[in-house]
Design a protein around this motif. Structure first.
Motif, mmCIF file in Angstrom:
data_model
loop_
_atom_site.group_PDB
_atom_site.id
_atom_site.type_symbol
_atom_site.label_atom_id
_atom_site.label_comp_id
_atom_site.label_asym_id
_atom_site.label_seq_id
_atom_site.Cartn_x
_atom_site.Cartn_y
_atom_site.Cartn_z
ATOM 1 N N TYR A 47 -11.089 -72.881 2.275
ATOM 2 C CA TYR A 47 -10.009 -73.921 3.379
ATOM 3 C C TYR A 47 -8.687 -73.131 2.751
ATOM 4 O O TYR A 47 -8.633 -72.738 1.436
ATOM 5 N N GLU B 265 -4.544 -74.874 1.121
ATOM 6 C CA GLU B 265 -3.675 -75.870 0.890
ATOM 7 C C GLU B 265 -2.398 -75.083 1.304
ATOM 8 O O GLU B 265 -2.364 -74.496 0.110
ATOM 9 N N VAL C 245 -7.976 -72.299 -0.835
ATOM 10 C CA VAL C 245 -8.028 -72.922 -2.581
ATOM 11 C C VAL C 245 -9.546 -72.009 -3.210
ATOM 12 O O VAL C 245 -10.310 -73.273 -4.052
ATOM 13 N N THR D 269 -14.628 -71.324 -0.010
ATOM 14 C CA THR D 269 -16.038 -72.262 0.145
ATOM 15 C C THR D 269 -17.387 -71.858 0.686
ATOM 16 O O THR D 269 -18.338 -72.219 0.479
ATOM 17 N N PRO E 39 -26.462 -80.271 -1.122
ATOM 18 C CA PRO E 39 -26.053 -81.196 -1.525
ATOM 19 C C PRO E 39 -25.085 -81.331 -1.383
ATOM 20 O O PRO E 39 -24.319 -80.605 -0.528
ATOM 21 N N THR E 40 -24.044 -83.063 -1.190
ATOM 22 C CA THR E 40 -22.919 -82.780 -0.629
ATOM 23 C C THR E 40 -22.142 -81.845 -0.735
ATOM 24 O O THR E 40 -22.105 -81.514 -1.753
ATOM 25 N N GLY E 41 -20.924 -81.751 -0.575
ATOM 26 C CA GLY E 41 -19.932 -80.625 -0.779
ATOM 27 C C GLY E 41 -20.434 -79.086 -0.915
ATOM 28 O O GLY E 41 -19.294 -78.020 -1.130
ATOM 29 N N ALA E 42 -21.788 -79.139 -0.446
ATOM 30 C CA ALA E 42 -22.575 -77.726 -0.973
ATOM 31 C C ALA E 42 -21.963 -76.581 0.811
ATOM 32 O O ALA E 42 -21.712 -75.086 0.143
ATOM 33 N N GLY E 43 -21.317 -77.157 1.370
ATOM 34 C CA GLY E 43 -20.640 -76.024 2.653
ATOM 35 C C GLY E 43 -21.571 -76.292 4.311
ATOM 36 O O GLY E 43 -20.879 -75.723 5.171
ATOM 37 N N LYS E 44 -22.130 -77.414 4.363
ATOM 38 C CA LYS E 44 -23.051 -77.152 5.608
ATOM 39 C C LYS E 44 -22.343 -77.578 6.717
ATOM 40 O O LYS E 44 -22.443 -76.889 7.691
ATOM 41 N N THR E 45 -21.172 -78.481 7.047
ATOM 42 C CA THR E 45 -20.683 -78.654 7.523
ATOM 43 C C THR E 45 -19.511 -77.978 7.774
ATOM 44 O O THR E 45 -19.254 -77.111 9.435
ATOM 45 N N THR E 46 -18.599 -76.923 6.986
ATOM 46 C CA THR E 46 -17.749 -75.590 7.296
ATOM 47 C C THR E 46 -18.595 -74.562 7.926
ATOM 48 O O THR E 46 -18.212 -73.538 8.789
ATOM 49 N N TYR F 105 -12.506 -73.091 12.786
ATOM 50 C CA TYR F 105 -11.866 -72.032 11.042
ATOM 51 C C TYR F 105 -13.015 -70.919 12.088
ATOM 52 O O TYR F 105 -14.123 -70.320 12.674
#
Ligand code: GTP
Ligand code: MG
Length: 245
Positions: free
Chosen positions: A16, A18, A23, A26, A45-52, A61
């Protein structure tokens, strides 16, 4: 012709930005193959990158390195609208708009007839709740689809996706509680929808994960394990520890 819906990620990286600065990665070194018709569960886990990862597939993206192909074609060479028409999304916050239920379903394929809309709703298990509401298919939903429950929204999203008839399906499984009867209807509708399509499921239900052809285990942006439920359990790695709490 041939079965469609093969997806290959080859050494994909993404960061990503910024204020014009990247940054940190990801996603790093993501490589996997989804064969046509397979169900791929994304866990981690949350923040692991699944949605990305899913957002790269839809070209929301672009990777900073590596390639993604769909049916052998680099997705950068496929027109965005053409790529999107091969995919349907059933997300937790399904994007319903202010308009009739009929038009909300028809959004899956704008030239669909009323009969085709109702057929899709029947296959999605949505027809019975729709006809029980005052106005039925002509009931006008508020902005953001206000006026129906979370579970009913998902049934409409499934009907819309069935109508769209994509080769690739992306599903973000609900975490919020949905009543048992509606949940069964959703699962039945999804089973119909997922048949013969390559499906990526951001999975929260253990049943979905166990039944997947392939599980991609993400942690801190890396694909640390991939395989079937049994294969991953045998490895006694991160998936095993997730599964056994
Ligand atoms: P959950 O949905 O919580 O299970 O997480 P996830 O696995 O879907 O992670 P996601 O792909 O949303 O995020 C991966 C990493 O990217 C996390 O560290 C996020 O904080 C970060 N991230 C996600 N979206 C953005 C964004 O729009 N901008 C920036 N700068 N970082 C983001
Ligand atoms: Mg997510």
């Amino acid at each position: 012709s041939s079965v469609r819906g093969e997806v290959v990620f080859s050494d994909v990286y993404f960061s990503y930005e910024e204020n014009g600065n990247e940054v940190g990665d990801t996603l790093e070194e993501i490589s996997f193959t989804a064969n046509p018709g397979e169900t791929i569960a994304l866990v981690g886990p949350t923040g692991a990158g699944k949605t990305t990862l899913i957002q790269l597939l839809s070209r929301f993206y672009e990777p900073s390195r590596g390639t993604i192909t769909v049916d052998g074609r680099d997705i950068r060479t496929i027109r965005r609208d053409s790529l999107r028409s091969q995919m349907a999304f059933v997300l937790q916050e399904s994007f319903l708009f202010q308009g009739t239920i009929r038009d909300n379903i028809r959004f899956g394929r704008l030239d669909a007839t009323d009969a085709e809309v109702e057929e899709a709703a029947k296959l999605a298990n949505a027809h019975s709740f729709i006809v029980r509401m005052p106005g039925g298919y002509d009931k006008v939903l508020g902005a953001d689809g206000g006026g129906i429950s979370q579970g009913q929204r998902q049934l409409l999203a499934i009907a819309r996706a069935i109508l769209a008839d994509p080769s690739i399906l992306v599903l973000d499984e609900a975490t919020s509680s949905i009543d048992t009867v509606t949940e069964i209807k959703i699962q039945e509708g999804l089973q119909w929808l997922m048949q013969g399509r390559t499906s990526f499921v951001i999975a929260h239900r253990l049943n979905t994960i166990r039944q997947a052809d392939k599980i991609l285990v993400l942690k801190e942006g890396r694909l640390i394990e991939q395989g079937s439920h049994e294969e991953l359990l045998r490895r006694h790695g991160f998936y095993h520890s997730l599964y056994h709490g």
